[in-house]
Design an enzyme around this catalytic site. Structure first.
Site, PDB file in Angstrom:
ATOM      1  N   PRO A  73       0.788  -1.380   0.104  1.00  0.00           N
ATOM      2  CA  PRO A  73       0.016   0.006   0.096  1.00  0.00           C
ATOM      3  C   PRO A  73       0.995   1.163  -0.023  1.00  0.00           C
ATOM      4  O   PRO A  73       1.834   1.394   0.810  1.00  0.00           O
ATOM      5  CB  PRO A  73      -0.519  -0.344   1.185  1.00  0.00           C
ATOM      6  N   GLU A  74       0.626   2.046  -0.869  1.00  0.00           N
ATOM      7  CA  GLU A  74       1.349   3.497  -1.169  1.00  0.00           C
ATOM      8  C   GLU A  74       0.128   4.381  -0.675  1.00  0.00           C
ATOM      9  O   GLU A  74      -1.036   4.247  -0.179  1.00  0.00           O
ATOM     10  CB  GLU A  74       1.858   3.690  -2.406  1.00  0.00           C
TER      11      GLU A  74
END
Length: 254
Positions: free
Chosen positions: A2-3
């Site tokens: 996840p960014e």
DNA sequence: CAATAGCCCTGGTGGC
DNA sequence: TGCCACCAGGGCTATT
């Protein structure tokens, strides 16, 4: 992994489910994920509290509780934070389960267990060094082309390493850094300070663009990422470079 | 200051 | 089929 767009999608999904919910129990299946405070203080700070806000800074998720504490998560590589309805099956890799007064649960799951969890009062958030040193994030007022130009001018590191450094821009990871460089037409191994004014402008616009598109598409799912309701994103279908080839330009160790 | 190596970790993958 | 080396890679620390 996840960014910023993925974490933002999680935040939105969870905010809709969790605001004004009370946490009535915390089942800590893997205590070492909690980096602050100790496990007993952690439970005492969280149990009985009501969630007032769900915030995000860079890749950090922060749940503001009614006692002024912040319940903070960093998902690292494989962390997932999901709202699970009462009686529904919970993730096999669940590590911390927060029982809610509604009977539903907030489940923190993490296959590789690299994620980090904290509870801290607002005034002590500086103890989380990565959070304290977080740079301006894409799409924010502070992230201007002028800012980018100013910081880049002093850096002799490679531009992709620069983009990945959360101190300079908060929220980019491998996927969106690669995408932004591709959109801007800049080679990832270029030295930061050698970017021309026009390239800096393109890069600034590209970073904002790929982040905005990522959010609009509900995030990018390669393997592990799921939103707050356990669903995959679909931005991976629109990626230009990440995961598409193995040439040095796209995969060189940064 | 910049680059690099090591660490944290587990599961999926490919080679044999 | 089974075993195993290897990879994924964010972020931190220690070293060069």
């Amino acid at each position: 992994m996840p960014e910023m767009p993925e974490v933002e999608i999680i935040r939105r999904g969870l905010a809709g489910k969790l605001v004004d919910c009370q946490i009535i129990d915390a089942d800590i299946l893997l205590p070492r994920l909690i980096k602050w405070p100790g496990i007993d203080d952690f439970s005492a700070s969280v149990v009985g509290r009501t969630i007032k806000q769900v915030n995000r800074q860079g890749k950090y998720l922060l749940f503001v509780l009614d006692n002024g504490n912040n319940l903070v998560f960093h998902l690292r590589m494989t962390g997932r934070l999901c709202w699970v309805a009462a009686g529904a099956e919970q993730d096999a890799y669940r590590r911390i389960v927060f029982a809610l007064d509604s009977g539903d649960s907030l489940v923190y799951a993490d296959t590789r267990t690299l994620g980090t969890v904290y509870v801290l009062p607002q005034e002590d958030l500086w103890r989380i060094s990565g959070l304290a040193s977080l740079g301006p994030e894409p799409l924010s007022e502070a992230f201007t082309a002028e800012y980018l130009s100013l910081v880049l001018a002093k850096k002799r590191t490679k531009i992709k390493s620069f983009l990945l450094n959360q101190k300079y821009i908060g929220g980019l990871g491998n996927i969106y850094a690669d995408e932004a460089l591709a959109v801007a037409g800049i080679h990832p191994l270029r030295t930061a300070e050698t970017l021309l004014p026009d390239e800096v402008k393109r890069l600034h616009a590209a970073v904002n663009q790929v982040i905005a598109e990522g959010i609009a598409d509900g995030g990018t799912t390669f393997r592990d990422y799921r939103n707050g309701e356990g669903k995959a994103g679909h931005h991976q279908e629109r990626l230009l470079v990440y995961g598409r080839d193995k040439s040095p330009a796209s995969t060189a160790a940064m």
